[in-house]
Every structure is written in structure tokens, then in C-alpha cells.
Write an enzyme that holds these catalytic residues in place. Sequence first.
Site, mmCIF file in Angstrom:
data_model
loop_
_atom_site.group_PDB
_atom_site.id
_atom_site.type_symbol
_atom_site.label_atom_id
_atom_site.label_comp_id
_atom_site.label_asym_id
_atom_site.label_seq_id
_atom_site.Cartn_x
_atom_site.Cartn_y
_atom_site.Cartn_z
ATOM 1 N N LYS A 156 -15.969 -31.170 -41.452
ATOM 2 C CA LYS A 156 -15.732 -30.585 -42.763
ATOM 3 C C LYS A 156 -14.510 -29.669 -42.660
ATOM 4 O O LYS A 156 -14.345 -28.970 -41.647
ATOM 5 C CB LYS A 156 -16.982 -29.783 -43.159
ATOM 6 C CG LYS A 156 -17.011 -29.272 -44.587
ATOM 7 C CD LYS A 156 -18.393 -28.658 -44.882
ATOM 8 C CE LYS A 156 -18.509 -28.120 -46.290
ATOM 9 N NZ LYS A 156 -19.861 -27.589 -46.596
ATOM 10 N N SER A 161 -21.923 -29.248 -50.870
ATOM 11 C CA SER A 161 -20.486 -29.254 -50.764
ATOM 12 C C SER A 161 -19.930 -30.129 -49.640
ATOM 13 O O SER A 161 -18.747 -30.439 -49.644
ATOM 14 C CB SER A 161 -19.999 -27.810 -50.551
ATOM 15 O OG SER A 161 -20.467 -27.317 -49.311
ATOM 16 N N SER A 194 -25.956 -27.655 -48.690
ATOM 17 C CA SER A 194 -24.711 -28.444 -48.644
ATOM 18 C C SER A 194 -24.625 -29.506 -47.567
ATOM 19 O O SER A 194 -23.694 -30.308 -47.587
ATOM 20 C CB SER A 194 -23.516 -27.512 -48.497
ATOM 21 O OG SER A 194 -23.143 -27.038 -49.764
HETATM 22 N N1 GLN Z 1 -24.654 -26.035 -53.920
HETATM 23 C C1 GLN Z 1 -24.907 -24.728 -53.428
HETATM 24 C C2 GLN Z 1 -23.873 -23.771 -53.957
HETATM 25 O O1 GLN Z 1 -23.114 -24.173 -54.762
HETATM 26 C C3 GLN Z 1 -24.957 -24.736 -51.933
HETATM 27 C C4 GLN Z 1 -23.637 -24.660 -51.302
HETATM 28 C C5 GLN Z 1 -23.672 -24.707 -49.819
HETATM 29 O O2 GLN Z 1 -24.713 -24.938 -49.214
HETATM 30 N N2 GLN Z 1 -22.531 -24.455 -49.238
HETATM 31 O O3 GLN Z 1 -23.800 -22.660 -53.569
#
Ligand code: GLN
Length: 489
Positions: A81, A156, A180
Site C-alpha cells: 500500500k 482504503s 481498511s
Molecule cells: N473506512 C474507514 C475510514 O474511512 C476505515 C479506514 C481505515 O481502516 N484506514 O476511516
Amino acid sequence: MSQDLCFKTAAELSHLLKDKAVSAVEVTTAFIERTERLDPQVKAFLNTDAANALAQAKASDERRANGGALGPLDGVPVALKDNTAVIGQSMTSGSKILKDYISPYDGTCTQKLKAAGMVLWGRANLDEFAMGSSTENSAFFPTNNPWDLKASPGGSSGGSAAAVAASFAPLAIGSDTGGSIRQPASFCGIVGVKPTYGRVSRYGLASLASSLDQLGPLGYTVEDAAMLLQVMAGHDERDSTSLNVAVPDYVGALQANIKGKRIGIAQDYLGEGLADNVRAAFEKAVQFYKAAGCELVDISLPHTALAVPVYYIILAAEASSNLARYDGVRYTHRSAEVSDAIDLFAKSRAEGFGPEVKRRIILGTYVLNSGYYDAYYLRAQKVRTLIRRDFALAFKQVDAILTPTAPTVAFKQGAKVNDPLAMYLNDIYTIPTNLAGICGVSFNGGFSADGMPMGLQLLGDVLAESTIFNLTHAFEKAHPEANKRPTLA
Ligand code: GLN
């Protein structure tokens, strides 16, 4: 032959390399070729460097020829990532503000992957600073779901999950602050692991919310994810929250008999909003575990409904503080025409950050404001303790908790991006895990009528990764169709 290599699991590639049936250069070349041919459709990667990957593969082959292979994953490619530090590579974190940043150092996870001889291949797309659930918040472009190019791969870590699902890399690294890793794994039909808080060093991960962030593995099978976590996990002096606890043999634990294991079912995770098809997949998994001799136990996680609002207070507070370092002065985008220092900060940040990041920074500074601190941040921390306690009590009764990973299969792109609340609610089943600091695996529970994967989640207590690997591996063995791959042409 070269296409076939892309459809092998990391464990299979490991054996082929060990037996010298293939070379790391052949393996890496296969993934490079497939990525170059098909990633224009999927858009999993922000950056690739084929020459660099091939040089790593060549070094791996030379080591092996000299009898010095570094471990089971020596020569196996892994995608990262783009919020993890690799010396000499980009680390955009999906943001314009870091568009031209090149990392001058390796994070601890990167060092461990290199020490294991893995071939670092491809920097995967993500929502800006990992804020999002669809990869549509990437400042560069959205990633497409390999099962349906019009659908979101989740987020994400959408680029990491799509890269594995599309067979551009057998393994990937993601980060999970509120889901994410697990939600994109669920949307893409693969396995994703959120390790226990502190199990993997965060040194070299762009911080979103430091009390919630964890790096973790994504792969096609539980075994592959376990192999990668084996490499990533461990104590690190450079991360004061890292746990000084020995790393168990995750792969060795996969085969244990699951008979008699107690699996918790919480109605709090099965209420309104859960799609019928995902509920049916969940029920099927319950039946599987029952038939395998596990004991299904009703448990209660009564504070679940408070997890999303509490998460958005704590996350925003921590993010607003963590992101203060992107100020236009040091390593970030700097606005061209500024009148003074304040103007420099303001314009650089206004130009560099996207709307979701701005929304959360504003929210975070608001809840930390002295007048509101007690009403929001302090209260949220208290509720966090209650959520943590819910799980602690539950794990007195059960070895693991089975839930859906997300309420629905992958949604179409554009469906939620203009409705932040709807997007936030998608993470209802994954967020409590991070608030409690426990671990979770998302695995493929089957496919919907229109062929989309439906992820299920098994949660484990602090440092109980081996237990949830063992249980999900058993499910996977009995459901080979769960490892099906999408067709891309
Ligand atoms: N979707 C969640 C957020 O927007 C989790 C994001 C993540 O785990 N980085 O914060």
C-alpha cells in the site's frame, strides 16, 4: 506457464521456488507482464518499477543458487500500500500533498519483507491517508473491483486487495484503522487480516489514527496470509506500542482440529442493514462450524451501535494531530504564491488535501477544542472502554466471534461517495475490532447470485491470531470455491 504462475498461491510459489522448478525471475516476470497487460482496467497500482523488482528477483535466485535462501517467501512478490515507507520509492498515501515525496528510509515492515527475501512489487492505490471505504478518495484515480470493474474494491486498501484479486501479486500489505484491510478483502473475495494492535510495528506507516492503525497481510488463502504475517509480526523498539511478545508459528497452527472450539454469534451484528444474501452466507458458515463440531454460543456486544460515532470522534482527533506535519514547509507540496508563513501553511494544505481529509481535520480540531474536549473526545474514550469490555467479556465465553465483514457485497462506484454517512456506516462490523485492539480475519464466504464475493469475519481476542487462522483455514478447506479468481481479459 507464465500466466499459470500468477494463479498460484504464495505457498505454492514457495514450493516451486524451493524445488527450483521455477526461478524468482520467472515468477516476477509473470506478475509484471500480467500487471502491464491488465492493470489499465483495474488500476490497482499507483506506481510500479519492473526493473527494480527484477533486480530483487535476480538477487533472490543468486542467494538460492548459493544455498542461502532467506525463508519460505524468498523470491515471492508482494505489493505494498502506498502509505508504507520503502527507501527510494513513492509514499503518496493517496494524497496530492505527498505526490513528489520519495521515502528516504525503510519502515520496519519493509525491512522485514526484505530480510525475508520477498520481491517488493507495486505501490497500491488507497483512499487519501487511508480515509475511506471505496478507494474513491484517492487523489489520483479510483481502483476498480476485478469482479466487476464498475464496482468499488472497497477501501482504503482497495489497491492492495484488487492487486491480489486480479493476480497481479500473490500477496499484499494493507493498513487497517477501522476495516481498511478486511472490507476490501471482503469486496474482492480474498483473505485480509487485521492483526492485534501492536503485533506489527507501525514504524514507517503514514499515521492516520495511531491508537487504531495496524499493518496486515492480504492474500488468496488463509495460509498465505499467515505466512506473510509470520514475516511482518514482532517487537520493534522504534514503535513504543509494539508488543514484546514472541511470534507463534501461525502456519503450524493451521491444521489443528477445530472440534470443540466455541464460536460466538452476536445478534448485535445481524440487525438492520445487513443484506439478505450476506446474511445467508453467514448462516451457511454457522452451519459449517456446527457440523465441524464447534459449539455455537450466543453472546452480546451491546455497545456495537456506538462504535461508528465514537470511532469518528477518536479517529478525527488523532488524524487532525497526525496530519499537522504536512505543512508545506518540510516534505510536502508547497503552494507557489504565498505572502507569509501562515499563508504558506494554509494554501499548501488547502491545495494538497482532498475534501474527505479536510472534513476529518476540521472535525478533529473541533472535538479537541478545549470547550468541547470533555463532551466529545473524553466521552468517546469512555465508550471505547465499554466496547473493549464487551469483547473482553465475550472472549471469556468463546474462542472466536463470527460476523459478516460488511453489510453488503461491493457497491458500485459513485453509489456512496457523495454521502459520507452512508460510507461510514459500511464499516459497522469492522470498526469495533480496532477500538478494542483485538484481531480479525476476513475470508470469502461465497458468492452472491450475480457473482460478487461475500466476506465473513472471524474475530479473535488479543494475540489470538493462530485461533482465527485455524478456524478460517478449516472453512476454506471445505469450500474450495471460495478461492475462485475473477476472469479478466
Ligand atoms: N473506512 C474507514 C475510514 O474511512 C476505515 C479506514 C481505515 O481502516 N484506514 O476511516
